[in-house]
Scaffold this motif. Structure first.
Motif, PDB file in Angstrom:
ATOM      1  N   ALA A 200       0.151  -3.730  -7.674  1.00 29.43           N
ATOM      2  CA  ALA A 200       0.352  -2.482  -6.996  1.00 29.43           C
ATOM      3  C   ALA A 200       0.203  -2.649  -5.455  1.00 29.43           C
ATOM      4  O   ALA A 200       1.067  -2.428  -4.870  1.00 29.43           O
ATOM      5  CB  ALA A 200      -0.917  -1.437  -7.402  1.00 29.43           C
ATOM      6  N   GLY A 201      -0.624  -3.673  -5.234  1.00 27.37           N
ATOM      7  CA  GLY A 201      -0.599  -4.032  -3.673  1.00 27.37           C
ATOM      8  C   GLY A 201       0.896  -4.762  -3.292  1.00 27.37           C
ATOM      9  O   GLY A 201       1.277  -4.466  -2.197  1.00 27.37           O
ATOM     10  N   ALA A 202       1.410  -5.569  -4.076  1.00 29.24           N
ATOM     11  CA  ALA A 202       2.498  -6.407  -3.886  1.00 29.24           C
ATOM     12  C   ALA A 202       3.679  -5.066  -3.751  1.00 29.24           C
ATOM     13  O   ALA A 202       4.697  -4.987  -2.804  1.00 29.24           O
ATOM     14  CB  ALA A 202       3.102  -7.036  -4.904  1.00 29.24           C
ATOM     15  N   ALA A 203       3.789  -4.042  -4.567  1.00 25.78           N
ATOM     16  CA  ALA A 203       4.656  -2.811  -4.226  1.00 25.78           C
ATOM     17  C   ALA A 203       4.596  -2.259  -2.950  1.00 25.78           C
ATOM     18  O   ALA A 203       5.579  -1.999  -2.356  1.00 25.78           O
ATOM     19  CB  ALA A 203       4.488  -2.040  -5.694  1.00 25.78           C
ATOM     20  N   LEU A 204       3.171  -1.886  -2.697  1.00 26.19           N
ATOM     21  CA  LEU A 204       2.924  -1.060  -1.356  1.00 26.19           C
ATOM     22  C   LEU A 204       3.556  -2.016  -0.312  1.00 26.19           C
ATOM     23  O   LEU A 204       4.214  -1.578   0.772  1.00 26.19           O
ATOM     24  CB  LEU A 204       1.303  -1.008  -1.237  1.00 26.19           C
ATOM     25  CG  LEU A 204       0.853  -0.184  -0.126  1.00 26.19           C
ATOM     26  CD1 LEU A 204      -0.038   0.734  -0.137  1.00 26.19           C
ATOM     27  CD2 LEU A 204       0.669  -1.146   1.180  1.00 26.19           C
ATOM     28  N   LEU A 205       3.325  -3.328  -0.231  1.00 28.38           N
ATOM     29  CA  LEU A 205       3.718  -4.177   0.843  1.00 28.38           C
ATOM     30  C   LEU A 205       5.166  -4.348   0.905  1.00 28.38           C
ATOM     31  O   LEU A 205       6.011  -4.171   1.914  1.00 28.38           O
ATOM     32  CB  LEU A 205       3.229  -5.456   0.746  1.00 28.38           C
ATOM     33  CG  LEU A 205       1.838  -5.743   1.123  1.00 28.38           C
ATOM     34  CD1 LEU A 205       1.189  -7.245   0.815  1.00 28.38           C
ATOM     35  CD2 LEU A 205       1.592  -5.324   2.710  1.00 28.38           C
ATOM     36  N   ARG A 206       5.866  -4.209  -0.317  1.00 29.75           N
ATOM     37  CA  ARG A 206       7.340  -4.170  -0.545  1.00 29.75           C
ATOM     38  C   ARG A 206       8.019  -2.707   0.230  1.00 29.75           C
ATOM     39  O   ARG A 206       9.195  -2.872   0.965  1.00 29.75           O
ATOM     40  CB  ARG A 206       7.895  -4.131  -1.798  1.00 29.75           C
ATOM     41  CG  ARG A 206       7.944  -5.742  -2.385  1.00 29.75           C
ATOM     42  CD  ARG A 206       8.531  -6.135  -3.566  1.00 29.75           C
ATOM     43  NE  ARG A 206       8.272  -5.095  -4.877  1.00 29.75           N
ATOM     44  CZ  ARG A 206       7.321  -5.374  -5.499  1.00 29.75           C
ATOM     45  NH1 ARG A 206       6.701  -6.509  -5.644  1.00 29.75           N
ATOM     46  NH2 ARG A 206       7.003  -4.377  -6.425  1.00 29.75           N
ATOM     47  N   ASN A 207       7.112  -1.569  -0.296  1.00 28.82           N
ATOM     48  CA  ASN A 207       7.513  -0.327   0.451  1.00 28.82           C
ATOM     49  C   ASN A 207       7.429  -0.516   1.989  1.00 28.82           C
ATOM     50  O   ASN A 207       8.464   0.082   2.660  1.00 28.82           O
ATOM     51  CB  ASN A 207       6.539   0.553   0.200  1.00 28.82           C
ATOM     52  CG  ASN A 207       6.823   0.940  -1.451  1.00 28.82           C
ATOM     53  OD1 ASN A 207       7.871   0.941  -1.944  1.00 28.82           O
ATOM     54  ND2 ASN A 207       5.915   1.689  -2.009  1.00 28.82           N
ATOM     55  N   TRP A 208       6.674  -1.227   2.460  1.00 32.60           N
ATOM     56  CA  TRP A 208       6.485  -1.146   4.099  1.00 32.60           C
ATOM     57  C   TRP A 208       7.385  -2.026   4.648  1.00 32.60           C
ATOM     58  O   TRP A 208       7.989  -1.614   5.433  1.00 32.60           O
ATOM     59  CB  TRP A 208       5.079  -1.695   4.535  1.00 32.60           C
ATOM     60  CG  TRP A 208       4.694  -1.691   5.805  1.00 32.60           C
ATOM     61  CD1 TRP A 208       4.635  -0.559   6.795  1.00 32.60           C
ATOM     62  CD2 TRP A 208       4.674  -2.862   6.941  1.00 32.60           C
ATOM     63  NE1 TRP A 208       4.523  -0.800   7.993  1.00 32.60           N
ATOM     64  CE2 TRP A 208       4.657  -2.254   8.107  1.00 32.60           C
ATOM     65  CE3 TRP A 208       4.694  -4.095   6.666  1.00 32.60           C
ATOM     66  CZ2 TRP A 208       4.378  -3.174   9.034  1.00 32.60           C
ATOM     67  CZ3 TRP A 208       4.925  -5.109   7.510  1.00 32.60           C
ATOM     68  CH2 TRP A 208       4.527  -4.442   8.994  1.00 32.60           C
ATOM     69  N   VAL A 209       7.563  -3.439   3.846  1.00 34.46           N
ATOM     70  CA  VAL A 209       8.597  -4.229   4.565  1.00 34.46           C
ATOM     71  C   VAL A 209      10.050  -3.770   4.503  1.00 34.46           C
ATOM     72  O   VAL A 209      10.709  -3.723   5.285  1.00 34.46           O
ATOM     73  CB  VAL A 209       8.561  -5.547   3.652  1.00 34.46           C
ATOM     74  CG1 VAL A 209       9.769  -6.524   4.319  1.00 34.46           C
ATOM     75  CG2 VAL A 209       7.182  -6.271   4.246  1.00 34.46           C
ATOM     76  N   GLY A 210      10.205  -2.988   3.433  1.00 37.60           N
ATOM     77  CA  GLY A 210      11.671  -2.339   2.996  1.00 37.60           C
ATOM     78  C   GLY A 210      11.777  -1.322   4.409  1.00 37.60           C
ATOM     79  O   GLY A 210      13.028  -0.843   4.118  1.00 37.60           O
ATOM     80  N   SER A 211      10.784  -0.800   4.618  1.00 35.72           N
ATOM     81  CA  SER A 211      10.905   0.330   5.677  1.00 35.72           C
ATOM     82  C   SER A 211      11.348  -0.056   7.147  1.00 35.72           C
ATOM     83  O   SER A 211      11.716   0.495   8.076  1.00 35.72           O
ATOM     84  CB  SER A 211       9.980   1.312   5.903  1.00 35.72           C
ATOM     85  OG  SER A 211       8.640   0.464   6.447  1.00 35.72           O
ATOM     86  N   LEU A 212      11.150  -1.420   7.402  1.00 34.08           N
ATOM     87  CA  LEU A 212      11.549  -1.819   8.598  1.00 34.08           C
ATOM     88  C   LEU A 212      12.844  -2.220   8.910  1.00 34.08           C
ATOM     89  O   LEU A 212      13.669  -2.449   8.277  1.00 34.08           O
ATOM     90  CB  LEU A 212      10.747  -3.427   8.637  1.00 34.08           C
ATOM     91  CG  LEU A 212       9.369  -3.399   8.339  1.00 34.08           C
ATOM     92  CD1 LEU A 212       8.858  -4.783   8.520  1.00 34.08           C
ATOM     93  CD2 LEU A 212       8.361  -2.549   9.450  1.00 34.08           C
ATOM     94  N   ARG A 213      13.159  -1.756  10.284  1.00 35.85           N
ATOM     95  CA  ARG A 213      14.475  -1.961  10.715  1.00 35.85           C
ATOM     96  C   ARG A 213      14.630  -2.787  11.936  1.00 35.85           C
ATOM     97  O   ARG A 213      13.726  -2.361  12.877  1.00 35.85           O
ATOM     98  CB  ARG A 213      15.098  -0.491  11.092  1.00 35.85           C
ATOM     99  CG  ARG A 213      15.115   0.363   9.745  1.00 35.85           C
ATOM    100  CD  ARG A 213      16.046  -0.158   8.704  1.00 35.85           C
ATOM    101  NE  ARG A 213      16.192   0.861   7.349  1.00 35.85           N
ATOM    102  CZ  ARG A 213      15.633   0.483   6.301  1.00 35.85           C
ATOM    103  NH1 ARG A 213      14.915  -0.537   6.212  1.00 35.85           N
ATOM    104  NH2 ARG A 213      15.463   1.202   5.307  1.00 35.85           N
TER     105      ARG A 213
END
Length: 225
Positions: A200-213
């Motif tokens: 779950a934590g890994a998915a949350l961090l992927r969500n955040w990293v994936g939002s970076l532009r």
């Protein structure tokens, strides 16, 4: 091939930094553990970790000009993620053993001891995630890992619809309700440890990293005085 987003993990003497670095790397970012001004300002994302006492973390942050760096990034709309005490220091004040310490004051509010029969709050817990969360997309019903004795028990920021209201996620321990996460434009934070929260934590961090532009102003931010 698309370049990986760059993330600076702010190195200011707090513990647990290497596990945060590894977790953010696994989430898909190129990570620097650093307090270098130019690197911190130019990165696509900044992570502010933190463990231990509020006052000690603030002293460490001030030693590397952390409040200024966080403020400059947010003024430019550049993403910042606070974790555990790295979330707490974003609020106006922390009170420990009756002594108040100033925080970064990005949000109004007081970090205070949890009013629960058993403290610290240690272990896995579910969350009350608001609709529309990007940070928790796909993991709204999952459990996350907490280790803390203090928290924000009242959300004080009122926007009166003049700006978009932050998304505030809550959790409960021993009958006491506290802020577990905040999503507020470029500024996000979690009271729990995503790097210790399994899939779950890994998915949350992927969500955040994936939002970076990447931003065309990053280089000028990093090189400006």
């Amino acid at each position: 091939m698309t370049a990986r987003p760059t993330v600076a993990v702010l190195d200011y003497g707090s513990g647990n930094l290497r596990s945060v670095v590894r977790a953010v790397e696994r989430a898909g970012a190129e990570v620097d553990l650093t307090a270098d001004r130019g690197t911190v300002l130019a990165a696509d994302g900044l992570v502010v970790p933190g463990v231990g006492a509020f006052a000690a973390c603030m002293a460490g942050l001030r030693a590397v000009h952390g409040p200024e760096l966080i403020g400059r990034r947010l003024a430019g709309g550049r993403p910042v993620l606070g974790i555990c005490v790295g979330m707490q220091v974003l609020f106006a004040r922390g009170v420990e053993h009756g002594v108040a310490s100033d925080g970064c004051d990005e949000w109004p509010g007081v970090v205070e001891r949890l009013q629960a029969p058993v403290v610290p709050h240690m272990g896995w817990n579910t969350l009350e995630v608001p609709d529309g969360s990007s940070l928790f997309a796909g993991v709204e019903q999952e459990r996350f890992y907490f280790v803390h004795s203090y928290g924000v028990r009242e959300w004080e920021l009122v926007t009166n619809d003049r700006t978009r209201a932050p998304l505030v996620t809550w959790a409960e321990h021993g009958g006491d309700r506290f802020v577990a996460a905040v999503e507020n434009g470029p500024l996000s934070a979690t009271q729990f440890h995503p790097e210790k929260s399994g899939d779950a934590g890994a998915a949350l961090l992927r969500n955040w990293v994936g939002s970076l532009r990447p931003s065309p102003v990053a280089a000028s931010l990093g090189s400006s005085s």
